[in-house]
Scaffold this active site. Structure first.
Site, PDB file in Angstrom:
ATOM      1  N   SER A   1     -35.838  74.211-138.225  1.00 21.78           N
ATOM      2  CA  SER A   1     -34.905  73.375-137.475  1.00 21.78           C
ATOM      3  C   SER A   1     -34.193  72.383-138.392  1.00 21.78           C
ATOM      4  O   SER A   1     -33.447  72.776-139.277  1.00 21.78           O
ATOM      5  CB  SER A   1     -35.639  72.676-136.332  1.00 21.78           C
ATOM      6  OG  SER A   1     -34.728  72.306-135.312  1.00 21.78           O
TER       7      SER A   1
ATOM      8  N   LYS B   1     -25.529  55.403-115.812  1.00 19.49           N
ATOM      9  CA  LYS B   1     -26.307  54.518-116.669  1.00 19.49           C
ATOM     10  C   LYS B   1     -27.795  54.853-116.647  1.00 19.49           C
ATOM     11  O   LYS B   1     -28.512  54.602-117.623  1.00 19.49           O
ATOM     12  CB  LYS B   1     -26.094  53.058-116.250  1.00 19.49           C
ATOM     13  CG  LYS B   1     -26.631  52.041-117.247  1.00 19.49           C
ATOM     14  CD  LYS B   1     -25.956  52.187-118.595  1.00 19.49           C
ATOM     15  CE  LYS B   1     -26.474  51.148-119.586  1.00 19.49           C
ATOM     16  NZ  LYS B   1     -25.868  51.329-120.917  1.00 19.49           N
TER      17      LYS B   1
END
Length: 337
Positions: free
Chosen positions: A159, A211
């Site tokens: 990765s 949010k």
């Protein structure tokens, strides 16, 4: 007679308990004093480290052939993170940061006798931002110095670790190395049912529709899933582009391999993700060939600071690391889980 013996034993035990209690209090007080002392010292050291150049890259000769040309060896172990919290209360081991690369590459750049650099990496990956910063640092170093960079993969270089390795001029891996894992992952938790079961009610006050995206006290909405998928896709596409540029492959070729699968070193070689199979000797041979030198000495770069070396045995995790380890915080990874 028995009463006298009994009272004597009682008095002895009473005095013993008082003594044990006083010893325990004294030991506890000493431990707390030591803890506060090291905490204050750690804050002082951290402040000093940020205000002055205490961080150094030391050089150790590990193979001297009585020649001037050098190949630098840098060992990289651990998770890739954006910043290491420099403190005597935290270990500098087992992390890979852009700052580490900045210091190492600066030293190799400033030394005209260093003709090439070999990075020996063993990492599951980590932060996509840190991985990209390191990638760009390596590319800039190669362009500015014309000094070849070789990556040697250890047990695991997956990765984010493969992300930064793909910037190299040459990649060597053991046939049994685990690498690849080209993809992006973000994880969060829905604890709504758990909260209900234990009688916890979480109140959220927000300004802005999204949010509280990934709020762990409710189900993720379909729109929020699209937003998160879009964020991951942006990181994923950048990952693919970096690999394509570094490995001189097309975007389509990388996409065929960018499905999150891990590959053995042999499989990675067959798929063009690495250049050759081997170990340390192969890595130095390729570095020597790319640098067009014959004889060379091997120098090992070690990073750290005088304070970290002094307190290297302290292994108390810092608050930042503890917070980042909390399972309910959403995080994006380029990491092999």
């Amino acid at each position: 007679m028995l009463n006298i013996i009994g009272r004597f034993i009682y008095d002895v035990l009473k005095k013993l308990s008082v003594w044990i209690r006083s010893v325990f209090v004294s030991v506890f007080a000493l431990i707390m004093i030591c803890f506060v002392f090291f905490l204050i010292l750690g804050l002082i050291v951290n402040s000093a480290s940020t205000s002055s150049n205490l961080s150094t890259v030391s050089e150790k000769i590990i193979q001297n052939n009585n020649v001037s040309d050098k190949i630098a060896l840098v060992s990289l172990t651990g998770v890739i993170v954006s910043e290491n919290q420099n403190s005597i209360l935290s270990s500098t081991d087992n992390v890979i940061t852009p700052n580490l690369f900045r210091e190492v590459l600066a030293k190799a750049k400033s030394d005209p006798q260093v003709k090439a650099i070999v990075f020996d990496i063993n990492s599951p990956g980590g932060s996509p931002v840190a991985s990209d910063r390191i990638y760009e640092q390596i590319v800039d170093f190669k362009n500015n110095t014309q000094k070849p960079v070789v990556f040697l993969m250890g047990d695991l270089a997956a990765s984010g670790a493969y992300y930064i390795a793909s910037s190299a001029d040459f990649i060597v891996a053991n046939p049994s190395t685990l690498t690849g894992s080209i993809g992006v992952i973000m994880e969060t938790y829905n604890l709504e049912d758990l909260y209900k079961k234990i009688g916890v009610s979480k109140n959220t006050f927000k300004q802005g529709e999204y949010k509280d995206i990934l709020n762990d006290s409710r189900e993720i909405t379909d729109q929020e899933r699209k937003i998160i998928d879009s964020l991951n896709e942006n990181t994923y596409n950048l990952f693919i582009k970096r690999v394509a540029d570094g490995r001189k492959m097309t975007i389509e070729q990388v996409k065929l391999l960018a499905n999150g699968l891990i590959y053995s070193g042999s499989q990675a070689k067959d798929n063009g993700l690495i250049d050759s199979l081997g170990n340390m000797d192969e890595a130095f041979y390729q570095a020597k060939s790319l640098a067009n030198i014959q004889d060379y000495q091997i120098v090992e770069y070690n990073t750290g600071s005088v304070w970290n070396d002094l307190f290297s045995s302290v292994r108390i995790p810092d608050i930042y690391s503890l917070i980042q380890a909390l399972p309910f915080l959403p995080k994006t990874y380029l990491v092999q889980k």
